[in-house]
Design a protein around this motif. Structure first.
Motif, PDB file in Angstrom:
ATOM      1  N   MET A   1       0.832  -1.212   0.000  1.00  0.00           N
ATOM      2  CA  MET A   1       0.000   0.000   0.000  1.00  0.00           C
ATOM      3  C   MET A   1       0.861   1.254   0.000  1.00  0.00           C
ATOM      4  O   MET A   1       0.600   2.217  -0.749  1.00  0.00           O
ATOM      5  N   GLU A   2       1.919   1.252   0.832  1.00  0.00           N
ATOM      6  CA  GLU A   2       2.785   2.425   0.889  1.00  0.00           C
ATOM      7  C   GLU A   2       3.542   2.616  -0.418  1.00  0.00           C
ATOM      8  O   GLU A   2       3.705   3.749  -0.888  1.00  0.00           O
ATOM      9  N   LEU A   3       4.008   1.503  -0.995  1.00  0.00           N
ATOM     10  CA  LEU A   3       4.731   1.596  -2.261  1.00  0.00           C
ATOM     11  C   LEU A   3       3.803   2.048  -3.384  1.00  0.00           C
ATOM     12  O   LEU A   3       4.210   2.828  -4.266  1.00  0.00           O
ATOM     13  N   ASP A   4       2.563   1.582  -3.354  1.00  0.00           N
ATOM     14  CA  ASP A   4       1.595   2.021  -4.360  1.00  0.00           C
ATOM     15  C   ASP A   4       1.306   3.511  -4.206  1.00  0.00           C
ATOM     16  O   ASP A   4       1.244   4.243  -5.208  1.00  0.00           O
ATOM     17  N   ALA A   5       1.125   3.964  -2.946  1.00  0.00           N
ATOM     18  CA  ALA A   5       0.886   5.394  -2.719  1.00  0.00           C
ATOM     19  C   ALA A   5       2.096   6.224  -3.145  1.00  0.00           C
ATOM     20  O   ALA A   5       1.948   7.298  -3.765  1.00  0.00           O
TER      21      ALA A   5
ATOM     22  N   THR B   1       4.287   5.400  -5.405  1.00  0.00           N
ATOM     23  CA  THR B   1       4.355   5.381  -6.868  1.00  0.00           C
ATOM     24  C   THR B   1       3.378   6.382  -7.469  1.00  0.00           C
ATOM     25  O   THR B   1       3.692   7.065  -8.454  1.00  0.00           O
ATOM     26  N   LYS B   2       2.186   6.488  -6.879  1.00  0.00           N
ATOM     27  CA  LYS B   2       1.214   7.468  -7.363  1.00  0.00           C
ATOM     28  C   LYS B   2       1.725   8.897  -7.164  1.00  0.00           C
ATOM     29  O   LYS B   2       1.561   9.753  -8.048  1.00  0.00           O
ATOM     30  N   LEU B   3       2.350   9.147  -6.015  1.00  0.00           N
ATOM     31  CA  LEU B   3       2.917  10.480  -5.778  1.00  0.00           C
ATOM     32  C   LEU B   3       4.026  10.787  -6.777  1.00  0.00           C
ATOM     33  O   LEU B   3       4.111  11.906  -7.313  1.00  0.00           O
ATOM     34  N   LEU B   4       4.872   9.781  -7.027  1.00  0.00           N
ATOM     35  CA  LEU B   4       5.960   9.992  -7.997  1.00  0.00           C
ATOM     36  C   LEU B   4       5.398  10.176  -9.403  1.00  0.00           C
ATOM     37  O   LEU B   4       5.923  10.973 -10.195  1.00  0.00           O
ATOM     38  N   ALA B   5       4.330   9.441  -9.728  1.00  0.00           N
ATOM     39  CA  ALA B   5       3.707   9.614 -11.050  1.00  0.00           C
ATOM     40  C   ALA B   5       3.131  11.024 -11.186  1.00  0.00           C
ATOM     41  O   ALA B   5       3.203  11.631 -12.267  1.00  0.00           O
TER      42      ALA B   5
ATOM     43  N   ALA C   1      12.543   9.527 -13.380  1.00  0.00           N
ATOM     44  CA  ALA C   1      11.283   9.237 -12.697  1.00  0.00           C
ATOM     45  C   ALA C   1      10.597   8.020 -13.304  1.00  0.00           C
ATOM     46  O   ALA C   1      10.039   7.182 -12.582  1.00  0.00           O
ATOM     47  N   THR C   2      10.643   7.900 -14.637  1.00  0.00           N
ATOM     48  CA  THR C   2      10.053   6.735 -15.297  1.00  0.00           C
ATOM     49  C   THR C   2      10.743   5.451 -14.853  1.00  0.00           C
ATOM     50  O   THR C   2      10.086   4.435 -14.568  1.00  0.00           O
ATOM     51  N   THR C   3      12.076   5.498 -14.784  1.00  0.00           N
ATOM     52  CA  THR C   3      12.838   4.327 -14.324  1.00  0.00           C
ATOM     53  C   THR C   3      12.481   3.979 -12.885  1.00  0.00           C
ATOM     54  O   THR C   3      12.304   2.796 -12.540  1.00  0.00           O
TER      55      THR C   3
ATOM     56  N   ARG D   1       9.092   2.404 -12.682  1.00  0.00           N
ATOM     57  CA  ARG D   1       9.179   1.014 -13.114  1.00  0.00           C
ATOM     58  C   ARG D   1       9.762   0.146 -11.996  1.00  0.00           C
ATOM     59  O   ARG D   1       9.266  -0.968 -11.736  1.00  0.00           O
ATOM     60  N   SER D   2      10.806   0.647 -11.322  1.00  0.00           N
ATOM     61  CA  SER D   2      11.402  -0.116 -10.211  1.00  0.00           C
ATOM     62  C   SER D   2      10.396  -0.289  -9.076  1.00  0.00           C
ATOM     63  O   SER D   2      10.294  -1.369  -8.474  1.00  0.00           O
ATOM     64  N   ASN D   3       9.647   0.778  -8.779  1.00  0.00           N
ATOM     65  CA  ASN D   3       8.621   0.684  -7.728  1.00  0.00           C
ATOM     66  C   ASN D   3       7.578  -0.373  -8.072  1.00  0.00           C
ATOM     67  O   ASN D   3       7.175  -1.173  -7.216  1.00  0.00           O
ATOM     68  N   ARG D   4       7.143  -0.381  -9.318  1.00  0.00           N
ATOM     69  CA  ARG D   4       6.106  -1.343  -9.707  1.00  0.00           C
ATOM     70  C   ARG D   4       6.632  -2.770  -9.726  1.00  0.00           C
ATOM     71  O   ARG D   4       5.906  -3.709  -9.373  1.00  0.00           O
ATOM     72  N   ILE D   5       7.893  -2.923 -10.143  1.00  0.00           N
ATOM     73  CA  ILE D   5       8.489  -4.272 -10.120  1.00  0.00           C
ATOM     74  C   ILE D   5       8.576  -4.779  -8.686  1.00  0.00           C
ATOM     75  O   ILE D   5       8.211  -5.934  -8.391  1.00  0.00           O
TER      76      ILE D   5
END
Length: 443
Positions: free
Chosen positions: A117-121, A123-127, A192-194, A197-201
């Motif tokens: 959940m924290e990583l998803d949040a 990732t959304k902030l970084l996006a 940021a894109t990289t 991608r690392s966050n999602r992996i």
């Protein structure tokens, strides 16, 4: 030793026992006393001691078998009781270990779920920050187009105003700054894109681990609910083995710990990158704002300089036009004066000519003769002076006309430069975005 509640074995009187029950000495046949007539009756019979020994052996064997069976029953009863207690203890211990395992699995499952959940949040902030970068990059297109247009417009200035002035230096500096900012924003977008991608992996790795934990939790929870009365238990002899690829409790916990640790590292890197993006957008906005202000100030100063120069040229033009008019009037006066003096000279010449026709002694050098010669000389001097002045005045008029044309050309050049800088450039710079940081939030 027999248990207190078990029956004691019966006591059998001792008796001499043969070494074997059927130990019949067939070699010691009873001697025949009746001769050959009794041979058929004597061959199938045993001796009486043999019969006693055999009966005694059968009784002992029965006693031994009964005693052995009784000991076996007692041992079986003790074994059944011990096996039941041991099986119960083993089942309770297994259930307890499964319960502890459920707690461990639940702990890691909740930790993984929290990290997901924290990583998803994050990732959304970084996006969202990446989207800000993209919008900021789009927002730099207008300033760059404005600067390029300003430089191209100023290339249409006419000499001698086509100079490398402070405005051009500031515009070139501004163009370089915008290019640097655009390059920096593009590199940061790639970074940021990289990172996304690392966050999602890593989120996917944690989700796979979490999914395995959930499935394992359900399996172990099902196993905890098994008991001897369960209807869905079966005999699976092939499952009593350790798989070659099975993990150990240490490696099992370390696997989830490593996933969480990597997720924390990705979150930290993502948060640092978000902070860096904020700083980049803020600094770029400030630098661009300051450079825009410097360029606008240079434009203002240059426009004032051009206006002042144009005003001075116009003043000089007015004075030159006035001088031209006066010089033209002066030339007219000089020409009138020359014509007037030439008329007087003609009169004097005519008088001298006519008096030269006097006869004989009348051709006298009298006072009128001297006066007329003096008048001619005086008029000649004045005519030469007037002609020289006329030539000088005509040259001055020509110089004034050339000066007028130069002034008019310079005024036109200044007017063109003012039009380019003020009307073309400065009016177009109104489209310049006020704040790159604010523009990065706009839809």
């Amino acid at each position: 030793m027999a248990q207190p509640d078990e029956p004691q074995p019966a006591v059998v009187p001792s008796c001499p026992l043969p070494s074997k029950i059927c130990d019949v000495v067939r070699s010691e046949r009873p001697r025949s006393c009746c001769g050959m007539a009794m041979a058929g009756f004597r061959t199938a019979k045993y001796q009486l001691p043999e019969w006693h020994r055999r009966n005694t052996g059968v009784c002992y064997e029965a006693f031994t078998a009964g005693e052995q069976a009784e000991r076996g029953r007692a041992q079986a009863k003790r074994l059944v009781k011990h096996a039941a207690a041991s099986a119960q203890r083993a089942q309770q211990y297994s259930k307890a270990t499964l319960g502890q395992r459920l707690q461990d699995t639940h702990f890691w499952r909740m930790e993984l779920q929290k990290e997901i959940m924290e990583l998803d949040a994050e990732t959304k902030l970084l996006a969202a920050q990446k989207l800000r970068l993209e919008r900021a990059l789009d927002a730099t297109e207008v300033p760059y187009a404005v600067v390029v247009d300003n430089l191209e417009c100023r290339e249409r200035r006419q000499p001698p105003d086509l100079v490398i002035d402070e405005v051009e230096r500031q515009l070139l500096k501004e163009a370089d700054l915008i290019r640097d900012i655009r390059d920096l924003l593009k590199r940061t977008i790639i970074q940021a894109t990289t990172q996304i991608r690392s966050n999602r992996i890593q989120k996917e790795n944690c989700e796979l681990d979490w999914s395995d934990k959930v499935e394992t939790y359900h399996i172990d929870d099902k196993c905890v609910g098994y008991c001897t009365d369960s209807t869905n238990v079966q005999f699976h002899p092939s499952s009593v083995k350790f798989e070659e690829n099975a993990s150990t409790p240490k490696s099992w916990a370390q696997f989830s710990h490593d996933n969480i640790s990597r997720a924390e590292q990705e979150k930290l890197a993502s948060a640092q990158l978000r902070s860096l993006i904020n700083s980049i957008i803020h600094d770029a906005s400030e630098e661009l704002r300051m450079q825009r202000a410097a360029s606008d100030e240079a434009f203002g100063i240059r426009c004032r300089e051009l206006h002042d120069a144009k005003v001075r040229l116009e003043q000089h033009l007015q004075q030159v036009l006035k001088d031209i008019g006066e010089e033209e009037a002066n030339i007219v006066n000089l020409k009138d004066a020359i014509r007037d003096k030439e008329a007087h000279l003609n009169v004097a010449h005519s008088r001298l000519y006519d008096r030269s026709l006097r006869p004989n002694v009348e051709l006298c050098r009298d006072e009128p003769q001297f006066r007329l010669v003096s008048e001619v000389e005086e008029l000649t001097v004045f005519l030469e002076a007037l002609k020289r002045k006329l030539t000088e005045s005509e040259q001055n008029l020509k110089n004034l006309e050339e000066t007028r044309m130069k002034l008019e050309k310079e005024i036109a050049v200044k007017a063109n430069s003012i039009f380019i800088d003020k009307q073309k450039c400065m009016s177009y710079r109104v489209r310049y975005p006020v704040d790159l940081k604010v523009a990065s939030y706009k839809q």
